[in-house]
Structures are given as C-alpha cells and as structure tokens.
Design a protein around this motif. Structure first.
Motif, PDB file in Angstrom:
ATOM      1  N   GLY A 123       0.679  -1.349  -0.171  1.00 47.20           N
ATOM      2  CA  GLY A 123       0.046   0.051  -0.049  1.00 47.20           C
ATOM      3  C   GLY A 123       0.757   1.356  -0.111  1.00 47.20           C
ATOM      4  N   TYR A 124       1.995   1.060  -0.533  1.00 50.12           N
ATOM      5  CA  TYR A 124       2.980   2.456  -0.651  1.00 50.12           C
ATOM      6  C   TYR A 124       2.211   3.563  -1.296  1.00 50.12           C
ATOM      7  CZ  TYR A 124       6.601   5.501  -1.980  1.00 50.12           C
ATOM      8  OH  TYR A 124       7.298   6.591  -2.017  1.00 50.12           O
ATOM      9  N   GLN A 125       2.399   4.797  -0.668  1.00 48.50           N
ATOM     10  CA  GLN A 125       2.162   5.961  -1.290  1.00 48.50           C
ATOM     11  C   GLN A 125       3.244   6.903  -1.527  1.00 48.50           C
ATOM     12  OE1 GLN A 125      -1.243   7.941   0.555  1.00 48.50           O
ATOM     13  NE2 GLN A 125      -2.606   6.238   1.230  1.00 48.50           N
ATOM     14  N   ALA A 126       3.313   7.349  -2.642  1.00 48.60           N
ATOM     15  CA  ALA A 126       4.420   8.292  -3.062  1.00 48.60           C
ATOM     16  C   ALA A 126       4.400   9.443  -2.403  1.00 48.60           C
ATOM     17  CB  ALA A 126       4.618   8.131  -4.469  1.00 48.60           C
ATOM     18  N   PRO A 127       5.300  10.145  -1.877  1.00 45.90           N
ATOM     19  CA  PRO A 127       5.202  11.470  -1.521  1.00 45.90           C
ATOM     20  C   PRO A 127       4.809  12.564  -2.452  1.00 45.90           C
ATOM     21  CG  PRO A 127       7.505  10.736  -1.482  1.00 45.90           C
ATOM     22  CD  PRO A 127       6.561   9.506  -1.987  1.00 45.90           C
ATOM     23  N   ARG A 128       3.901  13.473  -2.152  1.00 46.57           N
ATOM     24  CA  ARG A 128       3.514  14.252  -3.185  1.00 46.57           C
ATOM     25  C   ARG A 128       4.180  15.734  -2.952  1.00 46.57           C
ATOM     26  NH1 ARG A 128       1.475  10.369  -4.628  1.00 46.57           N
ATOM     27  NH2 ARG A 128      -0.724   9.765  -4.414  1.00 46.57           N
ATOM     28  N   TRP A 129       5.534  15.898  -3.269  1.00 43.17           N
ATOM     29  CA  TRP A 129       6.509  16.946  -3.192  1.00 43.17           C
ATOM     30  C   TRP A 129       6.162  18.090  -4.527  1.00 43.17           C
ATOM     31  CZ3 TRP A 129       9.963  20.103  -5.722  1.00 43.17           C
ATOM     32  CH2 TRP A 129      10.592  20.961  -5.042  1.00 43.17           C
ATOM     33  N   PRO A 130       6.140  19.211  -4.246  1.00 41.83           N
ATOM     34  CA  PRO A 130       6.473  19.858  -2.784  1.00 41.83           C
ATOM     35  C   PRO A 130       5.083  20.080  -2.071  1.00 41.83           C
ATOM     36  CG  PRO A 130       6.192  21.650  -4.754  1.00 41.83           C
ATOM     37  CD  PRO A 130       5.696  20.320  -5.060  1.00 41.83           C
ATOM     38  N   GLY A 131       3.961  19.471  -2.112  1.00 43.27           N
ATOM     39  CA  GLY A 131       2.892  19.645  -1.361  1.00 43.27           C
ATOM     40  C   GLY A 131       3.176  18.543  -0.219  1.00 43.27           C
ATOM     41  N   GLN A 132       2.249  18.549   0.862  1.00 40.58           N
ATOM     42  CA  GLN A 132       2.379  17.663   1.968  1.00 40.58           C
ATOM     43  C   GLN A 132       1.179  16.833   2.374  1.00 40.58           C
ATOM     44  OE1 GLN A 132       5.492  17.437   4.004  1.00 40.58           O
ATOM     45  NE2 GLN A 132       6.241  18.599   1.927  1.00 40.58           N
ATOM     46  N   ASP A 133       0.376  16.627   1.280  1.00 34.49           N
ATOM     47  CA  ASP A 133      -0.654  15.888   1.261  1.00 34.49           C
ATOM     48  C   ASP A 133      -0.086  14.451   1.742  1.00 34.49           C
ATOM     49  OD1 ASP A 133      -2.502  17.966   0.739  1.00 34.49           O
ATOM     50  OD2 ASP A 133      -2.701  17.165  -1.468  1.00 34.49           O
ATOM     51  N   VAL A 134       0.998  13.975   1.235  1.00 30.69           N
ATOM     52  CA  VAL A 134       1.614  12.924   1.476  1.00 30.69           C
ATOM     53  C   VAL A 134       3.123  13.330   1.672  1.00 30.69           C
ATOM     54  CG1 VAL A 134       2.468  10.419   0.783  1.00 30.69           C
ATOM     55  CG2 VAL A 134       0.212  11.352   0.227  1.00 30.69           C
ATOM     56  N   PRO A 135       3.670  13.343   2.969  1.00 29.36           N
ATOM     57  CA  PRO A 135       4.940  14.040   3.108  1.00 29.36           C
ATOM     58  C   PRO A 135       6.039  13.482   2.527  1.00 29.36           C
ATOM     59  CG  PRO A 135       3.652  13.886   5.302  1.00 29.36           C
ATOM     60  CD  PRO A 135       2.928  13.140   4.136  1.00 29.36           C
ATOM     61  N   GLN A 136       7.375  14.131   2.087  1.00 26.59           N
ATOM     62  CA  GLN A 136       8.214  13.675   1.462  1.00 26.59           C
ATOM     63  C   GLN A 136       8.892  12.507   2.187  1.00 26.59           C
ATOM     64  OE1 GLN A 136      11.071  16.641   0.859  1.00 26.59           O
ATOM     65  NE2 GLN A 136      11.359  17.060   2.742  1.00 26.59           N
ATOM     66  N   GLN A 137       8.826  12.010   3.450  1.00 26.10           N
ATOM     67  CA  GLN A 137       9.236  10.921   4.211  1.00 26.10           C
ATOM     68  C   GLN A 137      10.551  10.766   4.485  1.00 26.10           C
ATOM     69  OE1 GLN A 137       7.684   7.729   1.642  1.00 26.10           O
ATOM     70  NE2 GLN A 137       5.561   8.723   1.708  1.00 26.10           N
ATOM     71  N   VAL A 138      11.616  11.108   3.211  1.00 30.93           N
ATOM     72  CA  VAL A 138      12.964  11.275   3.241  1.00 30.93           C
ATOM     73  C   VAL A 138      13.384  11.995   2.057  1.00 30.93           C
ATOM     74  CG1 VAL A 138      13.179   9.255   1.667  1.00 30.93           C
ATOM     75  CG2 VAL A 138      15.068   9.754   3.549  1.00 30.93           C
ATOM     76  N   HIS A 139      14.677  12.608   2.432  1.00 32.78           N
ATOM     77  CA  HIS A 139      15.202  13.458   1.355  1.00 32.78           C
ATOM     78  C   HIS A 139      16.641  13.260   1.282  1.00 32.78           C
ATOM     79  CE1 HIS A 139      15.398  17.504  -1.071  1.00 32.78           C
ATOM     80  NE2 HIS A 139      16.809  17.324  -0.323  1.00 32.78           N
ATOM     81  N   LEU A 140      17.183  12.768   0.121  1.00 31.50           N
ATOM     82  CA  LEU A 140      18.624  12.649  -0.121  1.00 31.50           C
ATOM     83  C   LEU A 140      19.347  13.831  -0.771  1.00 31.50           C
ATOM     84  CD1 LEU A 140      18.589   8.837  -1.009  1.00 31.50           C
ATOM     85  CD2 LEU A 140      19.042   9.901   1.091  1.00 31.50           C
TER      86      LEU A 140
END
Length: 121
Positions: free
Chosen positions: A57-74
C-alpha cells in the motif's frame, strides 16, 4: 562526548525495492549488497548503506505539497548539475516544476516519488 552510535544506512519505503535499487545503483554506482525478503541494500564501502524495503500500500510523496509528506530526502553530490540531471532523468528520475535551488541544486523525484537533490560540491 563519545558517540554511542554511528550511521549504518538509510532505508527508503517503496512498492518495488529491486526497481528502486536499480535506479539508485545507476545513479550512484553503489553495488548490490543484499537482496531478500522485500529488502534490497546497496553498499559502497562508506559504511552507510542505502536500503529499499517493500511496503504494501505504499503511497508516493507529493512534493512539494504535503498531502503525503516527502518521508525522506537525499542530497547527492555531483560535479556538474546539467550532466548529472540529464543522466538521472535517463535513469528514470522526474524533474518537478518547482526548483528552489537555482544554480546551487536541482530537485528530482526518484521512480518511487521520493524527492532528492543533486548538489554541486
């Protein structure tokens, strides 16, 4: 003060760990270190592995929005932004419209939707 821990690695959630590992392997040149039971890890001798774990059920982040936060940033160091961006796009990255870094960095999204930056120096 003596540290009680050192960074061993970073693991990204995703739907397809092998596919995402292949993307980062192309991008970074890291080598396959582990692949079993929905977990793949890349290694490069730096003592900081990059892992990918399958999440139902993985949901991809919605960058730059925060509906689904970025979770991690490299942040990945590169010598030439234009060359690195072109190669990353060829490996499957996506360039979002919002680019807050100007000439200092570029924001891209990996195939699972995680934002990452290519940074000069």
């Amino acid at each position: 003060m003596m540290p009680i821990a050192t960074l061993r690695g970073v693991t990204l959630d995703c739907a397809d760990p092998r596919a995402l590992a292949r993307f980062y392997q192309e991008l970074t040149g890291m080598q396959l270190g582990y692949d079993a039971d929905g977990l793949v890890a890349l290694i490069d001798g730096s003592c900081c592995d990059l892992g990918f774990q399958q999440v139902d059920g993985y949901q991809a982040p919605r960058w730059p929005g925060q509906d689904v936060p970025q979770q991690v940033h490299l942040d990945l160091r590169v010598e030439d932004l234009d060359v690195a961006e072109k190669l990353a796009l060829g490996f499957g990255a996506v360039r979002p419209d919002r680019q807050p870094g100007g000439d200092r960095w570029r924001v891209l999204l990996d195939p699972a939707g995680h934002p990452f930056c290519l940074v000069v120096g």
